[in-house]
Enzyme design. Structure first.
Site, PDB file in Angstrom:
ATOM      1  N   GLN A 136      -6.678  -2.547  -5.907  1.00 53.80           N
ATOM      2  CA  GLN A 136      -7.157  -0.743  -5.073  1.00 53.80           C
ATOM      3  C   GLN A 136      -8.309  -0.272  -5.257  1.00 53.80           C
ATOM      4  O   GLN A 136      -8.267  -0.128  -6.728  1.00 53.80           O
ATOM      5  CB  GLN A 136      -5.948  -1.133  -4.250  1.00 53.80           C
ATOM      6  CG  GLN A 136      -6.479   0.196  -2.789  1.00 53.80           C
ATOM      7  CD  GLN A 136      -4.831   0.600  -2.375  1.00 53.80           C
ATOM      8  OE1 GLN A 136      -4.789   1.962  -2.301  1.00 53.80           O
ATOM      9  NE2 GLN A 136      -4.812  -0.051  -1.448  1.00 53.80           N
TER      10      GLN A 136
ATOM     11  N   SER B 172      -6.434   4.708   0.503  1.00 49.92           N
ATOM     12  CA  SER B 172      -6.505   4.068   0.119  1.00 49.92           C
ATOM     13  C   SER B 172      -8.570   3.549   0.511  1.00 49.92           C
ATOM     14  O   SER B 172      -8.710   4.224   1.798  1.00 49.92           O
ATOM     15  CB  SER B 172      -6.201   2.869   0.578  1.00 49.92           C
ATOM     16  OG  SER B 172      -4.850   3.512   0.476  1.00 49.92           O
TER      17      SER B 172
ATOM     18  N   ASP C 145       1.011  -1.099   0.010  1.00 48.03           N
ATOM     19  CA  ASP C 145      -0.173   0.336  -0.117  1.00 48.03           C
ATOM     20  C   ASP C 145       1.325   1.275   0.163  1.00 48.03           C
ATOM     21  O   ASP C 145       0.525   2.548   0.374  1.00 48.03           O
ATOM     22  CB  ASP C 145      -0.963   0.158   0.737  1.00 48.03           C
ATOM     23  CG  ASP C 145      -1.858   1.051   1.496  1.00 48.03           C
ATOM     24  OD1 ASP C 145      -1.984   1.401  -0.279  1.00 48.03           O
ATOM     25  OD2 ASP C 145      -2.873   1.765   1.667  1.00 48.03           O
TER      26      ASP C 145
HETATM   27  C1  LIG Z   1      10.393   7.837 -10.766  1.00 41.62           C
HETATM   28  C2  LIG Z   1       8.693   7.685  -9.901  1.00 41.62           C
HETATM   29  C3  LIG Z   1       8.755   7.999  -8.769  1.00 41.62           C
HETATM   30  C4  LIG Z   1       7.492   7.306  -7.852  1.00 41.62           C
HETATM   31  C5  LIG Z   1       7.025   8.269  -6.374  1.00 41.62           C
HETATM   32  C6  LIG Z   1       8.527   8.893  -5.984  1.00 41.62           C
HETATM   33  C7  LIG Z   1       7.887   8.786  -4.301  1.00 41.62           C
HETATM   34  C8  LIG Z   1       6.690   8.956  -3.755  1.00 41.62           C
HETATM   35  C9  LIG Z   1       6.968   9.500  -2.279  1.00 41.62           C
HETATM   36  C10 LIG Z   1       6.454   9.772  -1.525  1.00 41.62           C
HETATM   37  C11 LIG Z   1       4.689   9.573  -2.064  1.00 41.62           C
HETATM   38  C12 LIG Z   1       3.849   9.875  -0.229  1.00 41.62           C
HETATM   39  C13 LIG Z   1       3.186   8.791  -0.053  1.00 41.62           C
HETATM   40  C14 LIG Z   1       2.074   7.516  -0.632  1.00 41.62           C
HETATM   41  C15 LIG Z   1       1.833   6.721   0.537  1.00 41.62           C
HETATM   42  C16 LIG Z   1       0.893   6.329   1.054  1.00 41.62           C
HETATM   43  C17 LIG Z   1       0.277   6.481   0.356  1.00 41.62           C
HETATM   44  C18 LIG Z   1      -0.680   5.684   1.545  1.00 41.62           C
HETATM   45  C19 LIG Z   1      -2.247   5.356   1.450  1.00 41.62           C
HETATM   46  C20 LIG Z   1      -2.345   5.279   3.102  1.00 41.62           C
HETATM   47  O1  LIG Z   1      -2.272   5.269   3.596  1.00 41.62           O
HETATM   48  S1  LIG Z   1      -4.571   6.589   3.310  1.00 41.62           S
HETATM   49  C21 LIG Z   1      -5.126   5.439   4.585  1.00 41.62           C
HETATM   50  C22 LIG Z   1      -5.781   3.985   4.747  1.00 41.62           C
HETATM   51  N1  LIG Z   1      -7.287   4.659   4.499  1.00 41.62           N
HETATM   52  C23 LIG Z   1      -7.776   5.581   5.313  1.00 41.62           C
HETATM   53  O2  LIG Z   1      -7.627   5.768   6.113  1.00 41.62           O
HETATM   54  C24 LIG Z   1      -9.755   5.679   4.190  1.00 41.62           C
HETATM   55  C25 LIG Z   1     -10.737   6.030   5.599  1.00 41.62           C
HETATM   56  N2  LIG Z   1     -12.033   5.992   5.448  1.00 41.62           N
HETATM   57  C26 LIG Z   1     -12.104   7.053   5.706  1.00 41.62           C
HETATM   58  O3  LIG Z   1     -11.196   8.183   6.201  1.00 41.62           O
HETATM   59  C27 LIG Z   1     -13.723   7.349   5.075  1.00 41.62           C
HETATM   60  O4  LIG Z   1     -13.794   6.766   4.669  1.00 41.62           O
HETATM   61  C28 LIG Z   1     -13.223   8.662   3.642  1.00 41.62           C
HETATM   62  C29 LIG Z   1     -12.433  10.031   3.735  1.00 41.62           C
HETATM   63  C30 LIG Z   1     -12.967   7.432   2.560  1.00 41.62           C
HETATM   64  C31 LIG Z   1     -15.476   8.812   3.399  1.00 41.62           C
HETATM   65  O5  LIG Z   1     -15.553   9.304   4.488  1.00 41.62           O
HETATM   66  P1  LIG Z   1     -16.865  10.202   4.014  1.00 41.62           P
HETATM   67  O6  LIG Z   1     -18.118   9.779   3.275  1.00 41.62           O
HETATM   68  O7  LIG Z   1     -17.186  10.977   5.778  1.00 41.62           O
HETATM   69  O8  LIG Z   1     -15.757  11.549   3.374  1.00 41.62           O
HETATM   70  P2  LIG Z   1     -16.054  12.659   3.167  1.00 41.62           P
HETATM   71  O9  LIG Z   1     -16.102  13.288   1.360  1.00 41.62           O
HETATM   72  O10 LIG Z   1     -17.623  13.193   3.562  1.00 41.62           O
HETATM   73  O11 LIG Z   1     -14.733  13.282   3.808  1.00 41.62           O
HETATM   74  C32 LIG Z   1     -14.063  13.040   5.061  1.00 41.62           C
HETATM   75  C33 LIG Z   1     -13.994  14.577   5.042  1.00 41.62           C
HETATM   76  O12 LIG Z   1     -12.226  14.035   4.239  1.00 41.62           O
HETATM   77  C34 LIG Z   1     -11.398  14.867   4.353  1.00 41.62           C
HETATM   78  N3  LIG Z   1     -11.762  15.609   2.137  1.00 41.62           N
HETATM   79  C35 LIG Z   1     -11.995  14.721   2.087  1.00 41.62           C
HETATM   80  N4  LIG Z   1     -11.922  15.366   1.031  1.00 41.62           N
HETATM   81  C36 LIG Z   1     -10.750  15.684   0.776  1.00 41.62           C
HETATM   82  C37 LIG Z   1     -10.608  16.989  -0.195  1.00 41.62           C
HETATM   83  N5  LIG Z   1     -10.509  16.584  -1.208  1.00 41.62           N
HETATM   84  N6  LIG Z   1      -9.605  17.867   0.574  1.00 41.62           N
HETATM   85  C38 LIG Z   1      -8.938  18.061   1.806  1.00 41.62           C
HETATM   86  N7  LIG Z   1     -10.044  17.106   2.859  1.00 41.62           N
HETATM   87  C39 LIG Z   1     -11.066  16.601   2.221  1.00 41.62           C
HETATM   88  C40 LIG Z   1     -12.606  16.131   5.310  1.00 41.62           C
HETATM   89  O13 LIG Z   1     -11.480  16.322   6.228  1.00 41.62           O
HETATM   90  C41 LIG Z   1     -13.605  15.829   4.942  1.00 41.62           C
HETATM   91  O14 LIG Z   1     -14.596  16.140   6.135  1.00 41.62           O
HETATM   92  P3  LIG Z   1     -14.993  17.570   5.755  1.00 41.62           P
HETATM   93  O15 LIG Z   1     -15.907  17.550   5.001  1.00 41.62           O
HETATM   94  O16 LIG Z   1     -15.994  17.731   7.357  1.00 41.62           O
HETATM   95  O17 LIG Z   1     -14.280  19.019   5.436  1.00 41.62           O
END
Ligand SMILES: CCCCC/C=C\C/C=C\C/C=C\C/C=C\CCCC(=O)SCCNC(=O)CCNC(=O)[C@H](O)C(C)(C)COP(=O)(O)OP(=O)(O)OC[C@H]1O[C@@H](n2cnc3c(N)ncnc32)[C@H](O)[C@@H]1OP(=O)(O)O
Length: 395
Positions: free
Chosen positions: A377, A327, A305
């Site tokens: 995913q 996710s 992930d």
């Molecule tokens: C050369 C090649 C190079 C390649 C790349 C190189 C380097 C990359 C380097 C770094 C990459 C960095 C990182 C990547 C690494 C890892 C990724 C890890 C992924 C994860 O580990 S992920 C964690 C696990 N997964 C969860 O933990 C989800 C749990 N599940 C929920 O959380 C809910 O189930 C939900 C939200 C899905 C539905 O809940 P819901 O139905 O209530 O949804 P709702 O739409 O109402 O949003 C509710 C509130 O979410 C916030 N929110 C929503 N939209 C937003 C937006 N657009 N902007 C800002 N905030 C936002 C607000 O706070 C809002 O609240 P409010 O509206 O009041 O402000």
């Protein structure tokens, strides 16, 4: 002295509140774990222990937390408490503080609290995001499930849903439900909770090794070997010193707190191909992992992930774009045994992004080109909302 316990149907083998004198392994017959009478526990369902299930030693409590009653003629092998050290082999989740041991064993280490209930933590040494990292929930929940399954059965598939963003500053309680124990397969459901709220669920299926039909249609892409490629830290180092990047960007990036991930990654393409809805990289666990297939499967589940759903954003990346991505669900099929401290090629594609959701599929190959795992995913992918109190940028 080692011993045996023989019981008749209806006999109590363990009584709630009485001291735990050892580990009981059922050699023959069935027993029932009955919920305690106190209010808090009253909602817990009773369940049945079968041949090779065990109870007693190994929980944090010195007293039995439940009653265990024989359902049939029962034979148990008893390993007294003083031999408990025999159950602490140099293997999965013992979190030994030896320098050569991988940080991942520490991250996946769980404290047993009660029968089928474990506690996990978010370690500051591990990767930190604004919510508990999804891979950590998958890896720890799978570790909890694996601890309740006959060790001859290995996880072959899991399906997870992320309900609520987890809090990094709070322990996570994993409660395992033994959905089924068949002779070939076993099924477990795990709920991860914080503040009594279910934040994550996992269903995992385990299977005894079996010989059967064989084919592999998937072919490993032709990519350079990991030895010829840069890892994430080297890419970052290059960016910090590359004069083609603006000085302001380089200074800002250098100031950002940087913790190397416990997974080493080497990217097969350069940044020019970053807009393709696909990504290939080699990865492996940093440090030494104990020789335990259950642990290796938890480690790859954790790693799967880290850089995955972000691929669905690739075609949409543009200068200044700030995204909000989480996710939503995650599935893995383990086809063959995996070695997580040896290089695996992660081949990721995003066939679709629509309606705020990005869909990705993954395949993992070992160096010999064998397909080890398949994954899918879906993730929430949105433009980051501008927060109320934050001043809007002035043009
Ligand atoms: C050369 C090649 C190079 C390649 C790349 C190189 C380097 C990359 C380097 C770094 C990459 C960095 C990182 C990547 C690494 C890892 C990724 C890890 C992924 C994860 O580990 S992920 C964690 C696990 N997964 C969860 O933990 C989800 C749990 N599940 C929920 O959380 C809910 O189930 C939900 C939200 C899905 C539905 O809940 P819901 O139905 O209530 O949804 P709702 O739409 O109402 O949003 C509710 C509130 O979410 C916030 N929110 C929503 N939209 C937003 C937006 N657009 N902007 C800002 N905030 C936002 C607000 O706070 C809002 O609240 P409010 O509206 O009041 O402000």
């Amino acid at each position: 002295m080692l011993g045996f316990c023989l019981a008749e149907p209806g006999d109590y083998v363990a009584r709630e509140g009485e001291p735990v004198d050892g580990l009981y392994i059922i050699l023959d017959g069935q027993a029932e774990v009955s919920a305690s009478a106190n209010a808090e526990e009253a909602n817990r369902p009773d369940y049945v222990l079968n041949k090779y299930d065990y109870f007693g030693y190994g929980t944090n409590s010195s007293d039995h937390q439940v009653n265990v009653v024989a359902l049939s003629k029962l034979t148990c092998f008893i390993l007294p408490n003083q031999y408990g050290y025999l159950l602490q082999p140099k293997t999965i989740w013992n979190a030994e503080e030896t320098p050569e041991h991988s940080l991942l064993e520490k991250i996946l280490h769980l404290e047993p609290l009660e029968v089928d209930i474990f506690r996990g933590f978010t370690l500051p040494e591990g990767p930190m995001f604004r919510q508990v990292f999804g891979g950590q929930l998958i890896g720890q929940a799978l570790a909890a499930a694996s601890k309740t399954v006959d060790c001859l059965k290995m996880v072959h598939s899991l399906h997870a849903i992320f309900l609520v963003a987890g809090d990094n500053n709070m322990p996570i309680i994993y409660q395992v439900h033994r959905a089924r124990d068949g002779s070939s397969f076993a099924t477990r459901k795990v709920e991860a909770k914080q503040k009594g709220l279910v934040i994550f669920t996992l269903i995992a299926s385990f299977q005894k090794e079996e010989v059967g039909f064989e084919h592999q249609a998937a072919i490993m892409p032709d990519v350079p070997p990991p030895e010829q490629l840069l890892n994430l830290e080297e890419i970052r180092e290059r960016r910090l010193t590359d004069p083609r990047f603006p000085t302001q960007y380089r200074n800002l990036a250098a100031k950002k707190k940087f913790t190397p991930w416990p997974i080493e990654m080497r990217f097969c393409e350069d940044s020019a191909s970053q807009h393709k809805p696909s990504l290939n990289y080699w990865f492996r666990a940093r440090g030494k992992l104990s020789d335990d297939q259950a642990l290796h499967r938890c480690v790859v589940a954790y790693a799967s992930d880290l850089l995955y759903s972000g691929v669905s954003l690739n075609p949409h990346r543009e200068k200044g774009l700030k995204t909000y991505s989480l996710s939503l669900d995650h599935s893995i099929w383990f086809h063959k045994p995996v070695k997580a401290d040896d290089w695996l090629l992660y081949v990721i594609e995003s066939p679709s992004a629509h309606g705020g959701r990005g869909f990705v599929t993954g395949r993992m190959f070992n160096r010999q080109g064998e397909l080890i795992m398949s994954l899918t995913q879906e993730a929430l992918i949105r433009r980051e909302k501008t927060r109320g109190p934050n001043p809007r940028p002035k043009l």
